[in-house]
Design a protein around this motif. Structure first.
Motif, PDB file in Angstrom:
ATOM      1  N   UNK A  88     -35.087  14.823 -71.119  1.00 40.02           N
ATOM      2  CA  UNK A  88     -35.355  13.740 -69.649  1.00 40.02           C
ATOM      3  C   UNK A  88     -35.114  12.953 -68.875  1.00 40.02           C
ATOM      4  N   UNK A  89     -33.574  13.465 -68.007  1.00 39.19           N
ATOM      5  CA  UNK A  89     -33.393  13.748 -67.163  1.00 39.19           C
ATOM      6  C   UNK A  89     -31.655  13.344 -66.977  1.00 39.19           C
ATOM      7  N   UNK A  90     -31.225  13.322 -68.096  1.00 38.52           N
ATOM      8  CA  UNK A  90     -29.178  13.396 -67.902  1.00 38.52           C
ATOM      9  C   UNK A  90     -28.935  13.978 -66.953  1.00 38.52           C
ATOM     10  N   UNK A  91     -29.033  15.245 -67.315  1.00 38.70           N
ATOM     11  CA  UNK A  91     -27.742  16.179 -66.390  1.00 38.70           C
ATOM     12  C   UNK A  91     -28.672  15.593 -64.920  1.00 38.70           C
ATOM     13  N   UNK A  92     -29.414  15.949 -64.617  1.00 43.64           N
ATOM     14  CA  UNK A  92     -29.839  15.058 -63.055  1.00 43.64           C
ATOM     15  C   UNK A  92     -29.405  13.879 -62.624  1.00 43.64           C
ATOM     16  N   UNK A  93     -28.934  13.016 -63.900  1.00 40.19           N
ATOM     17  CA  UNK A  93     -28.695  11.825 -63.047  1.00 40.19           C
ATOM     18  C   UNK A  93     -27.577  12.412 -62.864  1.00 40.19           C
ATOM     19  N   UNK A  94     -26.367  13.347 -63.783  1.00 43.46           N
ATOM     20  CA  UNK A  94     -24.730  13.790 -63.677  1.00 43.46           C
ATOM     21  C   UNK A  94     -24.983  14.745 -62.050  1.00 43.46           C
ATOM     22  N   UNK A  95     -26.057  15.579 -61.852  1.00 43.77           N
ATOM     23  CA  UNK A  95     -26.123  16.350 -60.451  1.00 43.77           C
ATOM     24  C   UNK A  95     -26.401  15.038 -59.521  1.00 43.77           C
ATOM     25  N   UNK A  96     -26.705  14.397 -59.478  1.00 46.77           N
ATOM     26  CA  UNK A  96     -26.887  13.639 -57.931  1.00 46.77           C
ATOM     27  C   UNK A  96     -26.141  12.532 -57.783  1.00 46.77           C
ATOM     28  N   UNK A  97     -25.217  11.950 -57.854  1.00 45.62           N
ATOM     29  CA  UNK A  97     -24.006  11.639 -57.634  1.00 45.62           C
ATOM     30  C   UNK A  97     -22.749  12.555 -57.655  1.00 45.62           C
TER      31      UNK A  97
ATOM     32  N   UNK B  48     -43.197  18.386 -68.899  1.00 47.56           N
ATOM     33  CA  UNK B  48     -43.804  16.977 -69.162  1.00 47.56           C
ATOM     34  C   UNK B  48     -43.124  16.216 -67.513  1.00 47.56           C
ATOM     35  N   UNK B  49     -43.939  15.303 -67.515  1.00 43.90           N
ATOM     36  CA  UNK B  49     -43.716  14.119 -66.887  1.00 43.90           C
ATOM     37  C   UNK B  49     -42.101  13.390 -67.041  1.00 43.90           C
ATOM     38  N   UNK B  50     -41.693  13.818 -65.952  1.00 44.35           N
ATOM     39  CA  UNK B  50     -40.317  12.576 -66.378  1.00 44.35           C
ATOM     40  C   UNK B  50     -40.154  11.344 -65.470  1.00 44.35           C
ATOM     41  N   UNK B  51     -39.540  10.297 -65.960  1.00 42.64           N
ATOM     42  CA  UNK B  51     -39.480   8.461 -65.313  1.00 42.64           C
ATOM     43  C   UNK B  51     -38.366   9.422 -64.208  1.00 42.64           C
ATOM     44  N   UNK B  52     -38.822   9.158 -63.060  1.00 45.23           N
ATOM     45  CA  UNK B  52     -38.519   9.174 -61.635  1.00 45.23           C
ATOM     46  C   UNK B  52     -37.050   8.928 -61.834  1.00 45.23           C
ATOM     47  N   UNK B  53     -35.864   9.625 -60.649  1.00 44.85           N
ATOM     48  CA  UNK B  53     -34.803   9.504 -61.182  1.00 44.85           C
ATOM     49  C   UNK B  53     -34.097   9.157 -59.071  1.00 44.85           C
ATOM     50  N   UNK B  54     -33.789   8.762 -59.427  1.00 44.53           N
ATOM     51  CA  UNK B  54     -33.159   8.080 -57.518  1.00 44.53           C
ATOM     52  C   UNK B  54     -32.578   9.347 -57.071  1.00 44.53           C
ATOM     53  N   UNK B  55     -32.260   9.955 -56.030  1.00 40.40           N
ATOM     54  CA  UNK B  55     -32.066  11.129 -55.668  1.00 40.40           C
ATOM     55  C   UNK B  55     -32.532  12.343 -55.870  1.00 40.40           C
ATOM     56  N   UNK B  56     -33.197  12.261 -57.238  1.00 40.76           N
ATOM     57  CA  UNK B  56     -33.493  14.014 -57.650  1.00 40.76           C
ATOM     58  C   UNK B  56     -35.680  14.150 -57.081  1.00 40.76           C
ATOM     59  N   UNK B  57     -35.891  15.116 -56.961  1.00 36.79           N
ATOM     60  CA  UNK B  57     -37.221  15.394 -57.089  1.00 36.79           C
ATOM     61  C   UNK B  57     -37.466  15.768 -58.016  1.00 36.79           C
TER      62      UNK B  57
END
Length: 248
Positions: free
Chosen positions: A81-90, A112-121
């Motif tokens: 769902x995007x948790x790893x992306x959130x960590x990587x962005x920071x 699948x579609x993933x809810x947008x994450x600020x700072x990630x593409x």
């Protein structure tokens, strides 16, 4: 749903939530719900805005090995769902809010579609598709410094089968990493302990200067999952040579 009262004789402690078995809900579901409600990683994820407790696994791995450096270009395979992306962005400064540090890039792909994450593409992409590596390098504007994967194959209920499936998935992710990683890059992936990963470990040790197998504290004690952290990618020429040998 009830909570245990604190034991006043031993001072305050966090309340433990107990879930009563509801009509129509299996006992296994009740136990899972109770475990979730009492899991400190689940509680902290909600407090800190992470999309799941898995975020702490990559946090702990990076705390130990330091591969998510400011300015790094990161690819997260199966990112929902995007948790790893959130960590990587920071960690890689993808938002550019640390002006004294280089700005990194975080690219997540999933079926699948993933809810947008600020700072990630984020892109909908099957990384197994023939041109997936070229698409990813195009989006990144070059190679990646880190390829990471928390993917797991759909569970069949048979432990041996599930183990073989996830090893096959990790092998595919590793082939993808060979195509997109820059020399010196890092590959991080979830595997299941079980023995069938010997061939994968051999490949990792051949193509990376350092390979660690670790179970971070955020992995549940009753889970057979562990993570491989392979650092110091030796380069695509060696990987291409191996592939050619396999074809011959």
């Amino acid at each position: 749903m009830t909570t245990d009262k604190p034991n006043s004789g031993r001072g305050q402690r966090e309340l433990r939530v107990r879930v009563k078995t509801a009509k129509g809900r299996k006992l296994s579901s009740t136990r899972w719900l109770e475990r979730q409600l009492n899991d400190p990683y689940v509680v902290n994820a909600k407090k800190e805005g992470y999309r799941g407790r898995a975020a702490y696994k990559i946090l702990e791995l990076d705390d130990k090995y330091g591969f998510l450096k400011a300015g790094a270009r990161v690819v997260d395979l199966g990112c929902a769902p995007g948790g790893w992306c959130q960590v990587a962005v920071a960690r890689v400064n993808a938002l550019g809010d640390r002006k004294n540090k280089p700005q990194g890039t975080v690219l997540g792909v999933d079926l699948q579609e993933v809810e947008p994450i600020a700072g990630a593409e984020i892109h909908v992409l099957d990384f197994l598709a023939e041109d997936a590596d070229a698409q990813v390098k195009g989006w990144l504007g070059g190679g990646a410094d880190v390829v990471m994967s928390d993917m797991a194959a759909a569970a069949s209920g048979h432990k041996g089968t599930d183990h073989l499936r996830i090893i096959a998935l990790v092998d595919a992710a590793l082939d993808f990493a060979f195509d997109v990683l820059e020399p010196g890059g890092t590959f991080v992936a979830k595997v299941l302990a079980g023995g069938a990963e010997i061939g994968m470990q051999t490949r990792l040790k051949k193509h990376f200067t350092k390979v660690a197998n670790v179970k971070p504290p955020a992995s549940r004690a009753d889970s057979s999952e562990k993570f491989v952290v392979a650092m110091g990618f030796r380069g695509r020429d060696l990987a291409a040579g191996d592939l050619a040998a396999e074809v011959d």
